[in-house]
Every structure is written in C-alpha cells, then in structure tokens.
Write a protein that holds these residues in place. Structure first.
Motif, short mmCIF file in Angstrom:
data_model
loop_
_atom_site.label_atom_id
_atom_site.label_comp_id
_atom_site.label_asym_id
_atom_site.label_seq_id
_atom_site.Cartn_x
_atom_site.Cartn_y
_atom_site.Cartn_z
N ASP A 171 20.52 34.67 52.32
CA ASP A 171 19.73 33.65 52.54
C ASP A 171 18.29 33.88 52.26
O ASP A 171 17.52 32.86 51.94
N VAL A 172 17.91 35.33 52.15
CA VAL A 172 16.45 35.41 51.77
C VAL A 172 16.44 35.17 50.22
O VAL A 172 15.25 34.36 49.82
N ILE A 173 17.46 35.53 49.61
CA ILE A 173 17.25 35.18 47.96
C ILE A 173 17.17 33.79 47.77
O ILE A 173 16.18 33.50 47.00
N ASP A 174 18.16 33.13 48.47
CA ASP A 174 18.17 31.55 48.25
C ASP A 174 16.61 31.00 48.51
O ASP A 174 16.17 30.27 48.03
N GLU A 175 16.08 31.49 49.91
CA GLU A 175 14.83 30.85 50.44
C GLU A 175 13.76 31.35 48.93
O GLU A 175 12.81 30.38 48.82
N GLU A 176 13.61 32.39 48.50
CA GLU A 176 12.58 32.95 47.68
C GLU A 176 13.10 32.12 46.28
O GLU A 176 11.78 31.88 45.65
N ILE A 177 14.13 31.76 45.85
CA ILE A 177 14.39 30.99 44.74
C ILE A 177 13.79 29.66 44.88
O ILE A 177 13.03 28.81 43.96
N SER A 178 14.00 29.14 45.85
CA SER A 178 13.55 27.71 46.30
C SER A 178 12.08 27.60 46.51
O SER A 178 11.49 26.71 46.17
N ARG A 179 11.44 28.85 46.78
CA ARG A 179 10.05 28.83 46.72
C ARG A 179 9.40 29.17 45.42
O ARG A 179 8.13 29.31 45.07
N GLY A 180 10.33 29.28 44.21
CA GLY A 180 9.94 29.45 42.81
C GLY A 180 9.97 30.77 42.21
O GLY A 180 9.45 31.16 41.22
N ARG A 181 10.44 31.95 43.23
CA ARG A 181 10.64 33.12 42.68
C ARG A 181 11.69 33.19 42.10
O ARG A 181 12.67 32.45 42.33
#
Length: 246
Positions: A171-181
């Motif tokens: 979930d954290v990985i998905d969230e960070e990708i959605s924020r541009g990381r």
C-alpha cells in the motif's frame, strides 16, 4: 515523462567475476520496476550501482533529482544493536543533516510520517531487535521513506513476510508511486513483479525488459531460470526452495 534512472552498458565486477553486465534501463518518474532473476543473477548488485554504493566497472548508472534510498532486508541489520524503532528511522535524516546538526521540524515530520505510514508509530519506543520479522521490515522501509528521495530501491521488501506486513508495504509503495516517487524492487515472486510497470529479467545480463506481460513469459523465464519453475494450468510458479511463491 521525466526520466529519473538511466543506465547505459552498466557492468559491475568483483575482481575477475562479472556480477552484472550490459544493463540499459530507462525509468520514468512515478513508475515502478521489478527486477527478477535467479539467485546470483545481479539483482542486488544493480540496486547497489543505482544507490552509488557500488562503482560500475563499465558503463554508467545515473539517478537524477533528489537521489535514491536503498532499503535492504531487515535480516541484513545487526539485531544486537541497542537501538529503538524511532532512532532507526531517524538515522535516515543524518545523511542530509550531518551528525552534529540538530533535528528540525522538517526532520521530525519526515520521521513521524514514515512511522505512521508503515503502521509502526505505536512501536517507536521499542527496541528494534525485539520486533517480529514483518515489523522490522516495515521499520527499514520507513527509514527509506524518511530519506525523502525521489527514488526508492527495495531489496526483496516483502519476501517471507506475514500477510499484514506485505499489504502495508505494498500500500505504501502504491501511494509513493502515485505521489511521483519511483520504485525499483527486487523480487522472486512473479505475482509481485506483475504489479510493476516494467520488469527487468536478469541472469547477470538482461534476458528481457519491458511490461510484465511481455517479459514474464515461459520463453524468457526458461532462459533465465532453466528448469526452476513449474507450470500449473496456465500459471507459472518459480520452483525455488529458498523463495516460495505467495
């Protein structure tokens, strides 16, 4: 899309041994890459080259922007160290602070946010070595997040973990990708690799690179893994005694 990771003809040697060769990779901001291959295929070596901890023997590895954070498996951390969870995550800030500059508001916020995202904020005062394997892994991922880099390099971040810790980390990985990381992770799990935008299949040198559906085919998997996978109906599973499929 902005390219944040570029490798050209990347090669890494340890003495006379070639650990990695011929890697050409272009990764856009806000995307994910799974690096998959048999043990000894160069997966961790690639992460080390991208993190700058390993010097290429030939070619180049460039990470633009605010750099990268390398997150190893928690089993690589000395469990005997008397250090709390908060201190473990706070260590992430010293690379930008220096050892003798005091923590500021931004530093405390980065640490608290990382602890909260990985659901280990309630463990902040506990000793790192007292935690379960899944909890320890979440703490080292939180440490990577707290570095506030543009690129996260994750070395088998969910291998062998409990269901809850796996779900939290993904979930954290998905969230960070959605924020541009941008996230690059090594894995032995075909299903985990399919979650990513690109897959790099390695066997010292690249066997294939591209979207999961183009790379995770029987043809390429046989080339990389030999007979170390089995077919069950339409499913291909890695037959690796050290890394079971989840």
């Amino acid at each position: 899309m902005t390219t944040v990771i570029t490798t050209r003809g990347l090669e890494v040697r340890f003495g006379d041994t070639v650990a990695l060769s011929g890697v050409d990779l272009h990764v856009s901001a806000g995307s994910s890459v799974a690096v998959i291959g048999p043990n000894g295929s160069g997966k961790s070596t690639l992460l080390g080259a991208l993190a700058g901890t390993l010097v290429p023997s030939a070619g180049e590895a460039a990470v633009s922007g605010a750099g990268s954070a390398l997150v190893l498996q928690s089993t690589d951390v000395d469990r005997s160290l008397p250090i709390t969870v908060r201190d473990t995550v706070s260590m992430a800030r010293y690379s930008s602070l220096g050892l003798f500059r005091p923590f500021g508001v931004a530093d405390r916020h980065a640490v608290n946010e990382a602890l909260s995202k990985l659901a280990v904020d309630d463990l902040a005062g506990r000793q790192f070595h007292e935690l379960s394997g899944g909890q320890r892994q979440r703490v080292v991922v939180a440490q990577g997040l707290a570095q506030d880099t543009d690129v996260l390099l994750l070395d088998e971040p969910v291998t062998g973990l409990d269901v809850v810790s796996r779900a939290i980390i993904f979930d954290v990985i998905d969230e960070e990708i959605s924020r541009g990381r941008t996230v690059v992770m090594t894995t032995h799990d075909l299903d985990d690799a399919r979650r990513c935008d690109q897959v790099l299949l390695l066997d010292t040198s690249p066997v294939a690179v591209g979207p999961p559906e183009a790379v995770l085919t029987e043809q390429y998997l046989r080339r990389a893994f030999g007979g170390r996978f089995i077919r069950i109906g339409d499913e291909l599973l890695l037959d690796d005694p050290h890394h079971h499929q989840h």
